[in-house]
Design an enzyme around this catalytic site. Structure first.
Site, PDB file in Angstrom:
ATOM      1  N   SER A 226       0.811  -1.202   0.000  1.00  0.00           N
ATOM      2  CA  SER A 226       0.000   0.000   0.000  1.00  0.00           C
ATOM      3  C   SER A 226       0.862   1.277   0.000  1.00  0.00           C
ATOM      4  O   SER A 226       1.646   1.475  -0.923  1.00  0.00           O
ATOM      5  CB  SER A 226      -0.932  -0.058   1.207  1.00  0.00           C
ATOM      6  OG  SER A 226      -2.017   0.751   1.030  1.00  0.00           O
ATOM      7  N   ASP A 411      -8.783  -5.527  -5.617  1.00  0.00           N
ATOM      8  CA  ASP A 411      -8.541  -4.275  -4.902  1.00  0.00           C
ATOM      9  C   ASP A 411      -9.143  -3.107  -5.674  1.00  0.00           C
ATOM     10  O   ASP A 411      -9.256  -3.155  -6.900  1.00  0.00           O
ATOM     11  CB  ASP A 411      -7.018  -4.071  -4.737  1.00  0.00           C
ATOM     12  CG  ASP A 411      -6.672  -2.902  -3.822  1.00  0.00           C
ATOM     13  OD1 ASP A 411      -7.574  -2.393  -3.121  1.00  0.00           O
ATOM     14  OD2 ASP A 411      -5.485  -2.510  -3.802  1.00  0.00           O
ATOM     15  N   HIS A 468      -6.958  -5.901  -1.471  1.00  0.00           N
ATOM     16  CA  HIS A 468      -5.785  -5.088  -1.159  1.00  0.00           C
ATOM     17  C   HIS A 468      -4.769  -5.836  -0.287  1.00  0.00           C
ATOM     18  O   HIS A 468      -3.580  -5.742  -0.514  1.00  0.00           O
ATOM     19  CB  HIS A 468      -6.277  -3.836  -0.439  1.00  0.00           C
ATOM     20  CG  HIS A 468      -5.272  -2.756  -0.275  1.00  0.00           C
ATOM     21  ND1 HIS A 468      -4.745  -2.072  -1.343  1.00  0.00           N
ATOM     22  CD2 HIS A 468      -4.697  -2.225   0.838  1.00  0.00           C
ATOM     23  CE1 HIS A 468      -3.891  -1.164  -0.895  1.00  0.00           C
ATOM     24  NE2 HIS A 468      -3.849  -1.238   0.424  1.00  0.00           N
TER      25      HIS A 468
END
Ligand SMILES: *[C@@H]1O[C@H](CO)[C@@H](O)[C@H](O)[C@H]1NC(C)=O
Ligand SMILES: *[C@@H]1O[C@H](CO)[C@@H](O)[C@H](O)[C@H]1NC(C)=O
Ligand SMILES: *[C@@H]1O[C@H](CO)[C@@H](O)[C@H](O)[C@H]1NC(C)=O
Ligand SMILES: *[C@@H]1O[C@H](CO)[C@@H](O)[C@H](O)[C@H]1NC(C)=O
Length: 501
Positions: A226, A411, A468
């Protein structure tokens, strides 16, 4: 706070709120952004939580062995759930945790938890994990994604089946200063840029390898998720520079970097409209609106108006400032980490209550130090949000060390096509060869785990049926993925790592 929410990647969003609200406390917005209030255990005496272990103190005294002894974590077994499903007593795992001082003037300290590999720790790769946020604790990765322990609703632990520390010595660092247990008493010492992030991490690593010297010659990898799409290239590039510097005697045995669903280059990655349209989450009208705002975001980035770009993004996608974003308004989803889920899983927050148990605080050497929710880190990195690490990324590719980008198929916040956009825009010596190289199936036994495009030192991997947080959604695939990466096996080769578990 009724519902917690993980701070894995709260990129622009949070910051926009804070900056715009000027800390005046539109708390509904903040509740949704930051999962937890700052936590310490003020009602418990320091005697019960023990005292924090500060390793740099021993290093300065020339006693690294004592630092190591002080950092040894004992007694994790006593937190195992006894009641069900545990046929035999859990095997004790050796691990170490404490603080390393990265800036003495500032009293800036990074917390870490180092878990030597279960198999062949004397030769296993050393793999750093950095959580995103910015401001999220890497203990999320440890407990929710891939460490040796899983926390349950009763705040007890059990062993994880697909544990990355089986064949990798995992080093979880709360980064930057102010994330998780890491702290500084001085706000001016919080990171304002990725240069600051890299400087502190580098100071950390050089000290870490003085204490854990027997691990300094193993292969070394930096990984993260991320917002660590910024951190990982920043520290990797810094290490490459230092390793080339003749005045630096302590070299780090850097072999590669791996990033999951990472934000590295907002200008090529702000492209949600067509993705959301093609997966059916929005219609033509909404797509047009997305594209209009995204164009505006990109123009502001080009003009260096990073703050405005971040605010526009907040209103479009996350909506913590307005209580509802355009995305939420039109889709009804409160969760941009997986197109198939609209709410965050409950178990994302269990670990926070676990690590705040006084006996656990004592075991992991954090004493009475606050566990931060990351809000200050995010607000102080506001100017960094929409900036790019692309030039570093290209240098790293050109250096020849291994680079892996992996992305969950489901995601939203860092959707696979956005990562593709970034990859296609990279200029490096094998850019053309990479574009021309075929996309292969990545198979685990008979199962197609995903797809991989690889050329020399660079790989781009799509992980099927994952959002994610890839290792959380697909632990078996995540396990195969990390072991391929840190042993240098191509994803197109039919190898199986699961048997090693
Ligand atoms: C996060 O921590 C800050 C500083 O202690 C606090 O002011 C804020 O309310 C916290 N946010 C949430 C959502 O708990
Ligand atoms: C969980 O931990 C608590 C407190 O240590 C203990 O009383 C309880 O029995 C544990 N639960 C299980 C299922 O082992
Ligand atoms: C310590 O932090 C201060 C404030 O950010 C900075 O000016 C200084 O260069 C840092 N020192 C080191 C050794 O990193
Ligand atoms: C979301 O919908 C509400 C209610 O219709 C509206 O007031 C608000 O402006 C919308 N927000 C965005 C960012 O589109």
């Amino acid at each position: 706070m009724a519902r917690s929410r993980v701070v894995d990647l709260k990129i622009f969003v949070a910051i926009a709120v804070i900056v715009v609200c000027g800390f005046l406390g539109k708390s509904d917005g903040l509740h949704r952004i930051f999962e937890y209030a700052e936590r310490r255990t003020p009602e418990v005496s320091v005697g019960l939580t023990g005292a924090p272990v500060m390793l740099s103190h021993f290093i300065e005294l020339g006693k690294p062995e004592e630092a190591k002894k002080a950092a040894l974590v004992t007694g994790m077994e006593k937190f195992f759930a006894k009641a069900s499903g545990m046929p035999e007593a859990p095997t004790a795992r050796v691990s170490y945790s404490g603080f390393i001082t990265v800036n003495k003037t500032c009293d800036a300290n990074l917390f870490f938890w180092f878990i030597p590999a279960k198999n062949s720790p004397e030769s296993a790769p050393v793999t750093v994990w950095l959580q995103g946020g910015p401001g999220a604790s890497s203990l999320f990765g440890l407990f929710v994604e891939h460490g040796p322990w899983v926390v349950d609703a009763d705040l007890n632990i059990s062993a994880r089946d697909y544990d990355w520390s089986t064949a990798n010595s995992m080093l979880y660092i709360d980064n930057p200063v102010g994330s998780g247990f890491s702290y500084s008493s001085d706000d001016s010492c919080y990171a304002r840029s990725e240069e600051d992030v890299a400087r502190d991490l580098y100071s950390f690593l050089t000290q870490f390898f003085v204490v854990f010297n027997e691990f300094a010659h193993q292969d070394f990898y930096v990984t993260g998720e991320s917002y660590a799409g910024k951190y990982v290239p920043a520290i990797t590039w810094k290490i490459l520079q230092a390793n080339q510097d003749q005045n630096v005697h302590q070299k780090i045995n850097l072999k590669g970097m791996g990033i999951g669903d990472g934000l590295s280059d907002p200008i090529t990655m702000t492209d949600y409209g067509s993705y959301l349209f093609e997966v059916g989450m929005i219609g033509y009208e909404e797509k047009r609106h997305f594209e209009q705002v995204e164009k505006n975001v990109r123009q502001n980035i080009e003009q260096g108006n990073y703050k405005i770009a971040a605010e526009l993004f907040d209103e479009l996608l996350d909506g913590d400032f307005n209580k509802a974003s355009y995305f939420k308004n039109v889709t009804g989803s409160d969760y941009y980490f997986n197109i198939l889920q609209f709410r965050e899983p409950k178990e994302f927050s269990y670990y926070v209550d676990f690590i705040n148990r006084p006996e656990v605080r004592q075991a992991i050497h954090v004493g009475n130090k606050a566990f931060h929710n990351g809000s200050k880190v995010e607000s102080l990195l506001f100017e960094d949000m929409m900036k790019s690490v692309k030039p570093w990324f290209e240098d790293i590719l050109n250096s020849g060390i291994r680079v892996l980008l992996f992305n969950g198929q489901l995601d939203i916040i860092v959707a696979y096509p956005l990562t593709e956009n970034f990859v296609r825009s990279l200029r490096w010596r094998h850019a053309a060869d990479f574009k021309d190289s075929p996309r292969h199936q990545w198979k685990i036994g008979a199962v197609t785990a995903g797809y991989a495009q690889e050329y020399e030192n660079f790989g781009l991997v799509l992980v099927r049926n994952a959002g994610h947080m890839v290792p959380y959604d697909q632990p078996v695939l995540g396990y195969d993925l990390i072991n391929r990466f840190t042993t240098g096996k191509p994803f197109s080769a039919r190898l199986q790592y699961l048997g090693e578990n």
